[in-house]
Structure formats: C-alpha cells, structure tokens
Design an enzyme around this catalytic site. Structure first.
Site, PDB file in Angstrom:
ATOM      1  N   PRO A 269     -12.843 -18.619 -30.526  1.00 24.95           N
ATOM      2  CA  PRO A 269     -13.030 -17.777 -29.337  1.00 24.95           C
ATOM      3  C   PRO A 269     -11.774 -16.998 -28.991  1.00 24.95           C
ATOM      4  O   PRO A 269     -10.652 -17.510 -29.080  1.00 24.95           O
ATOM      5  CB  PRO A 269     -13.357 -18.800 -28.243  1.00 24.95           C
ATOM      6  CG  PRO A 269     -12.643 -20.044 -28.685  1.00 24.95           C
ATOM      7  CD  PRO A 269     -12.705 -20.043 -30.195  1.00 24.95           C
ATOM      8  N   ARG A 307     -11.072  -0.187 -23.226  1.00 22.03           N
ATOM      9  CA  ARG A 307     -12.422  -0.710 -23.445  1.00 22.03           C
ATOM     10  C   ARG A 307     -13.531   0.122 -22.788  1.00 22.03           C
ATOM     11  O   ARG A 307     -14.583   0.347 -23.403  1.00 22.03           O
ATOM     12  CB  ARG A 307     -12.511  -2.165 -22.976  1.00 22.03           C
ATOM     13  CG  ARG A 307     -11.643  -3.120 -23.788  1.00 22.03           C
ATOM     14  CD  ARG A 307     -11.879  -4.571 -23.396  1.00 22.03           C
ATOM     15  NE  ARG A 307     -13.159  -5.042 -23.900  1.00 22.03           N
ATOM     16  CZ  ARG A 307     -14.235  -5.227 -23.158  1.00 22.03           C
ATOM     17  NH1 ARG A 307     -14.196  -4.975 -21.845  1.00 22.03           N
ATOM     18  NH2 ARG A 307     -15.366  -5.654 -23.686  1.00 22.03           N
ATOM     19  N   TYR A 311     -15.784   1.272 -25.777  1.00 28.87           N
ATOM     20  CA  TYR A 311     -16.999   0.468 -25.913  1.00 28.87           C
ATOM     21  C   TYR A 311     -18.014   0.704 -24.794  1.00 28.87           C
ATOM     22  O   TYR A 311     -19.025   0.001 -24.736  1.00 28.87           O
ATOM     23  CB  TYR A 311     -16.651  -1.024 -25.893  1.00 28.87           C
ATOM     24  CG  TYR A 311     -15.700  -1.487 -26.948  1.00 28.87           C
ATOM     25  CD1 TYR A 311     -15.910  -1.213 -28.293  1.00 28.87           C
ATOM     26  CD2 TYR A 311     -14.579  -2.242 -26.607  1.00 28.87           C
ATOM     27  CE1 TYR A 311     -15.042  -1.666 -29.262  1.00 28.87           C
ATOM     28  CE2 TYR A 311     -13.698  -2.698 -27.572  1.00 28.87           C
ATOM     29  CZ  TYR A 311     -13.926  -2.400 -28.896  1.00 28.87           C
ATOM     30  OH  TYR A 311     -13.062  -2.843 -29.854  1.00 28.87           O
ATOM     31  N   CYS A 337      -4.111  12.717 -20.132  1.00 29.95           N
ATOM     32  CA  CYS A 337      -4.676  14.035 -20.396  1.00 29.95           C
ATOM     33  C   CYS A 337      -5.787  13.916 -21.438  1.00 29.95           C
ATOM     34  O   CYS A 337      -5.707  14.438 -22.544  1.00 29.95           O
ATOM     35  CB  CYS A 337      -3.586  14.995 -20.863  1.00 29.95           C
ATOM     36  SG  CYS A 337      -4.146  16.704 -20.924  1.00 29.95           S
ATOM     37  N   GLU A 338      -6.797  13.162 -21.096  1.00 27.30           N
ATOM     38  CA  GLU A 338      -8.062  12.994 -21.813  1.00 27.30           C
ATOM     39  C   GLU A 338      -9.066  12.554 -20.743  1.00 27.30           C
ATOM     40  O   GLU A 338      -8.682  12.217 -19.627  1.00 27.30           O
ATOM     41  CB  GLU A 338      -7.978  11.892 -22.888  1.00 27.30           C
ATOM     42  CG  GLU A 338      -6.959  12.117 -23.980  1.00 27.30           C
ATOM     43  CD  GLU A 338      -7.371  13.171 -24.993  1.00 27.30           C
ATOM     44  OE1 GLU A 338      -8.544  13.602 -24.957  1.00 27.30           O
ATOM     45  OE2 GLU A 338      -6.516  13.571 -25.798  1.00 27.30           O
TER      46      GLU A 338
END
Length: 420
Positions: A269, A307, A311, A337-338
């Site tokens: 895990p 994430r 995702y 800057c995205e």
C-alpha cells in the site's frame, strides 16, 4: 480530525498555528493517521503471515520512511534512489522490494549489488538475469493478469494493454526461461492498479497467482500489490478492508494448505497509508469575480499538487480561516501559467484574500510529484508526531533552483550588435 469553529486541528495542534510557524504553502502530515491505517491492515489480515511493504513512491520523505520502519512496515521501491533513501532511513536491503519498469540493466545490476529483492516484470529482464546471474539471485515475477477493474485508466495497471508485468498468457515462456537458467523464483507478484472497491479483483488475481504457483515449488511469498480505495469526499465508496482481509485470508490459507506449507502474504500500500494523513495548506492571493464564476487564486498550483489536473482527482477543500462563513460557490485555481484548476464551482465558506485553505487527502502523490515549473519553489513539509509539529523538509530557495546549472563563460560576453 474535526473542525471546531475556527480551530481546525491535527492531533490537537491548530492548523493556523502550524501555518504561522512554518509559512505557506505547506504540506502537513498526521503521523497518527498513518499508524491507524497500518493497524487496520494488520487487524484485517490477522490470520496470515502478513508483510506490509510501503510503496514509497507515494511519499518518499525520509522521515515518513523512518515512521514506516518504526511501525514494522517494510518497503517497496521502483527506483534504486528510492531504495537508497530507504536504506538511509534504516531499512535493510533485504526488506526492500525493487519493482522496476523498463529501467536500464545498469540500474538492475546496481539493485542486485545492493541486495534488494528484485521483482521481474518482463521476459527480457528475466532472460538477462538468467544469463548474468543464473540461480544465484532469487527473484519474484510480476504477472499481468489481464484484469481490468478499478479507477482512472491512468492508474490501472493490470489490463491487457498495460505496460506493467508479464502477461499471464506468456506463462510457458516464463517457465522456459526459469528452467533454462535454473533461476530461483521465490515470489509471485500482481498489482492491478488503484481504487478497487471490494475483494473481487483481489480474489480474481489470487486465482491467477495460486494456479501459477504450481510451476514454482520454492516460493516464499505471494504479493498482491495494493489498490485499496480511499475516500476523497463525503459518501465516497471505499474498500472494505476488513471484508477484504477475511476473504483474501481465507483464500490464501486454503492455497497454503494445498501448496504444502505456509507462505508470506505481501501487500504494497502507498496511497492507502498516507493519503488521508496529508494536508496541503495554501493562502488565498486573489478573489476574482468574472461574469460566469468567481475564482479563488491561491499561492500554489499544479507544481505542488498535480493530481486534479492529471487524474481529474477530487480533493476536499476546507476554508481553515473562515469555516463559519456564508457558503458561496468558487472555482479554485493556482498561480501557474497553465490551466491549473483545483476545483470547479465548489461550495465553500466565504473565501477572502489572505484566507488559508486546506486541500485534504494530499499525502499521496502530492509532494512526490511536485516540480519547479514556472521557477517556483517546492513547499516545506511538516510531520505532526505525538502532538507536536516537526519540520521534515525545508522550503526551497532560489539557490535550489540554480543548483546543478552550469554557467558557460562564452555566454557572459557583451551582446554583439549585428552589422547591417
């Protein structure tokens, strides 16, 4: 953890006090939550010879690795550098599983020289090990069972088109190479990805490994990888670990009787152990009202927590500074800057410039996937242990951004004007 009025606490320590002491943005981890998860796994598999191998890629800070070792957890690594960190944390090489994916043979040789437990996930690597080491290096074999189940396709690893593992359909090829070089196979491994909601996927994988085990009489362990689903928001379906433990343990005990002796049952895990322990604390820079929505811009972005962008992962967000404010709807974005949107049209207590927000479930694949994109510093990390916060990583500085860069003297000359 509980939110009480204006006092959001971790082990009785006010989160705002932690923010004041160490600055923002900041990763904070709750050691008690990690220990709780370890205990849940152990109690759920109480009837078998269980080994927990922490998947260090989820969060590789050496203090987290030391906490795992202190709790009797061993380690799973996917690179030699991760393994070296584990050894610095006190793990013996024999306690570290090394599961490479397409790495160079030089790295494999280095891992073998260190004494790691090698987990082979391709026929070409198995052939190479046989050619160079024969029967002298015990290996485990990672099998792709062609089981497609679980969450986001980007974290699903057991389907037929996955790059991971050796296809179960290549069983005769595996056996031929093993017999040709008399390779010592001591373990069988499977990892089908993350976010399994019940025991079915593990039991289907168990059937594959239990059947394959008949080819290898000297096994020491069966490794089921991981994939336990954790809750990211209220009402999320999670893996019933107690039910999983009962069903998988019963199947494993039956297998061991048929095999003729008791083997070790391994799990690896990562997210399950550390995800819920982590909180990314950020500060609100700007509240920007457009015609279509209201943006909350914070002093973080995909460079710290990728994430949600990579995702489409959901992270609960708490307004730590103003938990009792009137609920309004915000789109929470970063300063990169995205397009780095953490949450779209999320109801939150009123957010004001300067408010501290907490992104929850940020312990796994948060800092470990962080970068210096846009020449931004990676944040500091703090571990709350036994009721006290400890700095476990310093905040980066400008010198860290320049470290490793080389100044080429020829480029230091004056700009030469072009002749017309």
């Amino acid at each position: 953890m509980q939110l009480q009025d204006r006092n959001y606490q971790i082990q009785g320590v006010d989160v705002l006090a932690i923010a004041d002491q160490f600055g923002l943005p900041l990763y904070v981890y709750d050691a008690d939550k990690i220990i709780e998860k370890i205990g849940l796994l152990r109690s759920s598999f109480a009837g078998v010879n269980l080994k927990i191998k922490y998947a260090a890629k989820a969060l590789t800070n050496i203090s987290i690795l030391k906490l795992m070792r202190q709790q009797g957890v061993e380690m799973d690594s996917v690179s030699v550098n991760e393994a070296r960190m584990g050894m610095l944390a006190g793990f013996e090489p024999s306690q570290i599983m090394f599961t490479p994916s397409g790495v160079s043979f030089d790295e494999i040789r280095e891992a073998i020289d260190l004494g790691l437990q090698l987990n082979v996930d391709s026929l070409s690597l198995l052939e190479w090990v046989g050619q160079h080491y024969g029967s002298s290096v015990p290996v485990s074999i990672r099998i792709n069972p062609h089981i497609s189940e679980g969450g986001n396709i980007k974290i699903s690893t057991g389907h037929a088109d996955s790059k991971f593992g050796i296809s179960i359909l290549q069983r005769p090829d595996i056996r031929a190479i093993v017999e040709k070089y008399q390779i010592a196979v001591v373990g069988l491994h499977i990892h089908t990805g993350s976010d399994f909601k019940n025991a079915d996927a593990f039991l289907r994988g168990a059937d594959v490994l239990f059947d394959l085990a008949s080819d290898y009489p000297n096994l020491k362990f069966i490794d089921f990888g991981s994939g336990f689903k954790v809750a990211y928001k209220e009402g999320d379906h999670i893996t019933d670990v107690a039910d999983l433990g009962r069903k998988v343990s019963a199947a494993f005990q039956g297998f061991c009787q048929q095999y003729g002796r008791e083997l070790e049952l391994w799990f690896e895990p990562g997210k399950f152990l550390v995800s819920e322990s982590g909180h990314l604390l950020v500060q609100t820079n700007i509240v920007k009202e457009n015609l279509t929505r209201t943006f909350v811009a914070v002093d973080s972005g995909l460079n710290h927590l990728i994430r949600p962008m990579m995702y489409d992962a959901y992270h609960d967000i708490k307004n730590v500074s103003n938990p009792s404010g009137d609920t309004k709807t915000y789109t929470v974005v970063g300063y990169i800057c995205e397009t780095d949107t953490f949450a779209t049209d999320r109801p939150l207590p009123e957010v004001r410039p300067g408010d501290v927000l907490s992104f929850e479930n940020a312990g796994a694949y948060g800092f470990s996937m962080a970068s210096n994109y846009n020449a931004r510093f990676r944040p500091a990390e703090v571990l709350v242990y036994d009721g006290a916060p400890y700095l476990i990583r310093q905040r980066e500085t400008f010198d860290d951004l320049l470290r490793g860069q080389v100044d080429v003297p020829v480029l230091n000359s004056e700009i030469i004007e072009q002749q017309v």
